[in-house]
Design a protein around this motif. Structure first.
Motif, PDB file in Angstrom:
ATOM      1  N   ASN A  26       6.314   2.223   4.180  1.00 19.20           N
ATOM      2  CA  ASN A  26       7.094   3.357   4.676  1.00 19.20           C
ATOM      3  C   ASN A  26       6.095   4.308   5.312  1.00 19.20           C
ATOM      4  OD1 ASN A  26       8.687   5.672   5.123  1.00 19.20           O
ATOM      5  ND2 ASN A  26       9.979   5.212   3.363  1.00 19.20           N
ATOM      6  N   GLN A  27       6.308   4.638   6.572  1.00 19.69           N
ATOM      7  CA  GLN A  27       5.330   5.496   7.244  1.00 19.69           C
ATOM      8  C   GLN A  27       5.348   6.924   6.730  1.00 19.69           C
ATOM      9  OE1 GLN A  27       7.345   4.095  10.600  1.00 19.69           O
ATOM     10  NE2 GLN A  27       7.793   6.119  11.417  1.00 19.69           N
ATOM     11  N   LYS A  28       6.358   7.269   5.940  1.00 24.27           N
ATOM     12  CA  LYS A  28       6.406   8.584   5.299  1.00 24.27           C
ATOM     13  C   LYS A  28       5.641   8.513   3.980  1.00 24.27           C
ATOM     14  CE  LYS A  28       9.639  12.232   3.954  1.00 24.27           C
ATOM     15  NZ  LYS A  28       8.912  12.588   2.732  1.00 24.27           N
ATOM     16  N   GLY A  29       4.800   9.487   3.714  1.00 22.59           N
ATOM     17  CA  GLY A  29       4.044   9.503   2.475  1.00 22.59           C
ATOM     18  C   GLY A  29       4.835  10.099   1.320  1.00 22.59           C
ATOM     19  N   GLY A  30       4.344   9.895   0.117  1.00 25.90           N
ATOM     20  CA  GLY A  30       4.935  10.502  -1.059  1.00 25.90           C
ATOM     21  C   GLY A  30       6.262   9.931  -1.492  1.00 25.90           C
ATOM     22  N   VAL A  31       6.519   8.668  -1.152  1.00 19.91           N
ATOM     23  CA  VAL A  31       7.814   8.065  -1.477  1.00 19.91           C
ATOM     24  C   VAL A  31       7.737   7.105  -2.667  1.00 19.91           C
ATOM     25  CG1 VAL A  31       8.641   8.298   0.892  1.00 19.91           C
ATOM     26  CG2 VAL A  31       7.494   6.184   0.193  1.00 19.91           C
ATOM     27  N   GLY A  32       6.552   6.987  -3.283  1.00 19.04           N
ATOM     28  CA  GLY A  32       6.404   6.060  -4.400  1.00 19.04           C
ATOM     29  C   GLY A  32       6.047   4.653  -3.973  1.00 19.04           C
ATOM     30  N   SER A 143       0.621  -0.924   1.893  1.00 17.38           N
ATOM     31  CA  SER A 143       0.157  -0.449   3.192  1.00 17.38           C
ATOM     32  C   SER A 143       0.042   1.068   3.222  1.00 17.38           C
ATOM     33  CB  SER A 143       1.108  -0.924   4.295  1.00 17.38           C
ATOM     34  OG  SER A 143       2.421  -0.457   4.041  1.00 17.38           O
ATOM     35  N   PRO A 144      -0.759   1.609   4.136  1.00 16.76           N
ATOM     36  CA  PRO A 144      -0.916   3.069   4.219  1.00 16.76           C
ATOM     37  C   PRO A 144       0.309   3.722   4.841  1.00 16.76           C
ATOM     38  CG  PRO A 144      -2.191   1.985   5.926  1.00 16.76           C
ATOM     39  CD  PRO A 144      -1.646   0.894   5.063  1.00 16.76           C
ATOM     40  N   PRO A 145       0.533   5.010   4.550  1.00 18.98           N
ATOM     41  CA  PRO A 145       1.656   5.744   5.139  1.00 18.98           C
ATOM     42  C   PRO A 145       1.327   6.196   6.555  1.00 18.98           C
ATOM     43  CG  PRO A 145       0.457   7.169   3.655  1.00 18.98           C
ATOM     44  CD  PRO A 145      -0.203   5.822   3.563  1.00 18.98           C
ATOM     45  N   SER A 146       1.306   5.254   7.478  1.00 21.51           N
ATOM     46  CA  SER A 146       0.918   5.566   8.850  1.00 21.51           C
ATOM     47  C   SER A 146       1.428   4.457   9.753  1.00 21.51           C
ATOM     48  CB  SER A 146      -0.614   5.650   8.964  1.00 21.51           C
ATOM     49  OG  SER A 146      -1.182   4.356   8.832  1.00 21.51           O
ATOM     50  N   LEU A 147       1.164   4.607  11.046  1.00 22.72           N
ATOM     51  CA  LEU A 147       1.493   3.554  12.005  1.00 22.72           C
ATOM     52  C   LEU A 147       0.229   3.032  12.678  1.00 22.72           C
ATOM     53  CD1 LEU A 147       4.722   4.961  13.681  1.00 22.72           C
ATOM     54  CD2 LEU A 147       4.520   3.145  11.991  1.00 22.72           C
ATOM     55  N   GLY A 148      -0.895   3.114  11.973  1.00 21.71           N
ATOM     56  CA  GLY A 148      -2.157   2.653  12.528  1.00 21.71           C
ATOM     57  C   GLY A 148      -2.312   1.147  12.421  1.00 21.71           C
ATOM     58  N   LEU A 149      -3.498   0.680  12.775  1.00 18.30           N
ATOM     59  CA  LEU A 149      -3.749  -0.756  12.811  1.00 18.30           C
ATOM     60  C   LEU A 149      -3.687  -1.408  11.436  1.00 18.30           C
ATOM     61  CD1 LEU A 149      -6.545  -1.007  15.516  1.00 18.30           C
ATOM     62  CD2 LEU A 149      -4.287  -2.098  15.583  1.00 18.30           C
ATOM     63  N   LEU A 150      -4.028  -0.668  10.386  1.00 15.51           N
ATOM     64  CA  LEU A 150      -3.952  -1.258   9.050  1.00 15.51           C
ATOM     65  C   LEU A 150      -2.501  -1.524   8.661  1.00 15.51           C
ATOM     66  CD1 LEU A 150      -6.640   0.873   7.178  1.00 15.51           C
ATOM     67  CD2 LEU A 150      -6.846  -1.503   7.973  1.00 15.51           C
ATOM     68  N   ALA A 151      -1.627  -0.548   8.900  1.00 16.59           N
ATOM     69  CA  ALA A 151      -0.210  -0.736   8.601  1.00 16.59           C
ATOM     70  C   ALA A 151       0.378  -1.850   9.460  1.00 16.59           C
ATOM     71  CB  ALA A 151       0.552   0.565   8.815  1.00 16.59           C
ATOM     72  N   ASP A 159       6.422 -11.542   5.611  1.00 17.47           N
ATOM     73  CA  ASP A 159       7.722 -12.161   5.863  1.00 17.47           C
ATOM     74  C   ASP A 159       8.803 -11.091   5.940  1.00 17.47           C
ATOM     75  OD1 ASP A 159       6.688 -14.815   5.620  1.00 17.47           O
ATOM     76  OD2 ASP A 159       6.773 -14.622   3.447  1.00 17.47           O
ATOM     77  N   ALA A 160       8.655 -10.061   5.107  1.00 19.71           N
ATOM     78  CA  ALA A 160       9.683  -9.037   5.005  1.00 19.71           C
ATOM     79  C   ALA A 160       9.085  -7.757   4.448  1.00 19.71           C
ATOM     80  CB  ALA A 160      10.832  -9.522   4.118  1.00 19.71           C
ATOM     81  N   LEU A 161       9.830  -6.672   4.610  1.00 17.96           N
ATOM     82  CA  LEU A 161       9.414  -5.373   4.096  1.00 17.96           C
ATOM     83  C   LEU A 161      10.155  -5.044   2.808  1.00 17.96           C
ATOM     84  CD1 LEU A 161       9.455  -3.143   7.319  1.00 17.96           C
ATOM     85  CD2 LEU A 161       7.577  -4.526   6.398  1.00 17.96           C
ATOM     86  N   LEU A 162       9.431  -4.447   1.873  1.00 18.31           N
ATOM     87  CA  LEU A 162      10.016  -3.814   0.703  1.00 18.31           C
ATOM     88  C   LEU A 162       9.821  -2.322   0.928  1.00 18.31           C
ATOM     89  CD1 LEU A 162      11.330  -4.256  -2.082  1.00 18.31           C
ATOM     90  CD2 LEU A 162       9.034  -4.255  -3.062  1.00 18.31           C
ATOM     91  N   ILE A 163      10.921  -1.584   1.080  1.00 25.14           N
ATOM     92  CA  ILE A 163      10.861  -0.214   1.573  1.00 25.14           C
ATOM     93  C   ILE A 163      11.241   0.779   0.481  1.00 25.14           C
ATOM     94  CG2 ILE A 163      11.684   1.392   3.332  1.00 25.14           C
ATOM     95  CD1 ILE A 163      12.470  -1.050   5.021  1.00 25.14           C
ATOM     96  N   PRO A 164      10.277   1.540  -0.042  1.00 26.25           N
ATOM     97  CA  PRO A 164      10.611   2.611  -0.984  1.00 26.25           C
ATOM     98  C   PRO A 164      11.081   3.852  -0.222  1.00 26.25           C
ATOM     99  CG  PRO A 164       8.308   1.878  -1.197  1.00 26.25           C
ATOM    100  CD  PRO A 164       8.822   1.397   0.108  1.00 26.25           C
ATOM    101  N   ILE A 165      12.132   4.477  -0.707  1.00 29.68           N
ATOM    102  CA  ILE A 165      12.655   5.695  -0.095  1.00 29.68           C
ATOM    103  C   ILE A 165      12.899   6.715  -1.190  1.00 29.68           C
ATOM    104  CG2 ILE A 165      14.543   6.716   1.228  1.00 29.68           C
ATOM    105  CD1 ILE A 165      14.985   4.043   2.543  1.00 29.68           C
ATOM    106  N   GLN A 166      12.341   7.890  -1.025  1.00 33.13           N
ATOM    107  CA  GLN A 166      12.554   8.950  -1.991  1.00 33.13           C
ATOM    108  C   GLN A 166      13.952   9.537  -1.815  1.00 33.13           C
ATOM    109  OE1 GLN A 166       9.581  11.989  -1.811  1.00 33.13           O
ATOM    110  NE2 GLN A 166      10.502  13.247  -3.404  1.00 33.13           N
ATOM    111  N   CYS A 167      14.586   9.899  -2.910  1.00 31.52           N
ATOM    112  CA  CYS A 167      15.954  10.421  -2.873  1.00 31.52           C
ATOM    113  C   CYS A 167      15.952  11.899  -2.483  1.00 31.52           C
ATOM    114  CB  CYS A 167      16.637  10.227  -4.233  1.00 31.52           C
ATOM    115  SG  CYS A 167      16.882   8.495  -4.663  1.00 31.52           S
ATOM    116  N   GLU A 168      15.652  12.155  -1.210  1.00 32.90           N
ATOM    117  CA  GLU A 168      15.655  13.517  -0.698  1.00 32.90           C
ATOM    118  C   GLU A 168      16.046  13.486   0.778  1.00 32.90           C
ATOM    119  OE1 GLU A 168      11.926  13.807   1.678  1.00 32.90           O
ATOM    120  OE2 GLU A 168      11.783  15.280   0.069  1.00 32.90           O
ATOM    121  N   PHE A 169      16.386  14.640   1.325  1.00 27.96           N
ATOM    122  CA  PHE A 169      16.959  14.709   2.667  1.00 27.96           C
ATOM    123  C   PHE A 169      16.031  14.123   3.723  1.00 27.96           C
ATOM    124  CE2 PHE A 169      17.212  17.010   6.716  1.00 27.96           C
ATOM    125  CZ  PHE A 169      18.467  16.611   7.127  1.00 27.96           C
TER     126      PHE A 169
END
Length: 285
Positions: A26-32, A143-151, A159-169
């Motif tokens: 998740n390119q957003k940080g702090g989501v667990g 992966s890091p919370p970014s859209l750089g070359l490492l991410a 094969d697929a993404l596992l996407i954590p999302i924090q329960c906030e707006f």
């Protein structure tokens, strides 16, 4: 790298096909994200799966969260991605039987600059995984919370993404951006990339907003929303400082119980071939 993984008869039965490679992203940080990568990896290993966790985040939180002393790491993911060393050389055992880690290193922070001039720079991790001879059932990439070359390396190798999302707006805004990024990456670099599941983290049942965010994600992604929701739990926050996944630090706390159940559901989903196909991924909003 889509794979059929049918034929599983129980959690403790070894899988006889190539590993499912999941980028926890998740390119957003702090989501667990790191908490999810470490907790799911430990829970899958506890179920009898053989898991390799690759820490490609320069912050190296997954590395320290699994009790690895970074000052004693001789070969890290930096050496694999930048120097061309093998994953087998960097692989380390952890305190969790069945869970190995490829540690990160502070040197990874400068790797984006070093990678720029390298041929096929976005596929360095993919090639390393293709060369890895192992009997892993799962490879999880933190992966890091970014859209750089490492991410991008993590997503291209997966094969697929596992996407954590924090329960906030703001998570909803981040989700739209993530779907836009996913569409671009599928178009240019990994056309078979799917979604293994969405993990709702830091859920507080007392907050109406938390329920609204979950409902919105469920409306857009349906069954791809993994259950249960991961609650706010102080023990989950404490575990990394002790160098242990939550399944070892406090195996009976609410966070450990939730991640165990979620990991079992994820395992069943993947073995049943329920990963969201690229054609079904919702368009960004």
């Amino acid at each position: 790298m889509s794979r059929s993984r049918a034929g599983r008869s129980g959690h403790n039965q070894p899988l006889t096909v190539p590993p499912s490679i999941l980028a926890v992203a998740n390119q957003k940080g702090g989501v667990g994200k790191t908490t999810t990568a470490v907790s799911v990896g430990a829970a899958l290993a506890e179920m009898g799966r053989k898991v390799l966790l690759i820490d490609i985040d320069p912050q190296a939180n997954a590395t320290s969260g699994l009790g690895v002393d970074r000052s004693r790491v001789e070969t890290s993911i930096y050496d694999v991605i930048v120097m061309g060393r093998s994953l087998a050389e960097a692989r380390m055992h952890t305190a969790v039987p069945g869970l190995d880690v490829v540690p990160s290193d502070i040197a990874l922070a400068g790797s984006e600059i070093e990678l720029v001039d390298m041929a096929r720079r976005e596929r360095r991790l993919q090639y390393a995984l293709e060369a890895l001879a192992s009997d892993d059932d799962y490879v999880l990439i933190d992966s890091p919370p970014s859209l750089g070359l490492l991410a991008i390396n993590a997503v291209v190798a997966a094969d697929a993404l596992l996407i954590p999302i924090q329960c906030e707006f703001y998570a909803l805004e981040g989700l739209g951006l993530l779907m836009h990024t996913l569409a671009l990456l599928r178009k240019e670099l990994n056309p078979t990339l799917g979604i293994a599941g969405i993990v709702m983290t830091l859920f507080d049942a007392r907050l109406a907003l938390a329920h609204q965010v979950v409902d919105e994600v469920r409306n857009r992604f349906g069954d791809q929303l993994l259950t249960p929701l991961i609650p706010r739990n102080v023990r989950l926050s404490e575990a990394p400082s002790h160098g242990m996944p939550i399944t070892l630090y406090d195996p009976t706390c609410r966070g450990a119980i939730a991640y165990r159940e979620l990991s079992a559901n994820l395992d069943a989903r993947i073995q049943g071939g329920a990963v969201l196909s690229t054609a079904e991924i919702p368009s960004p909003v």
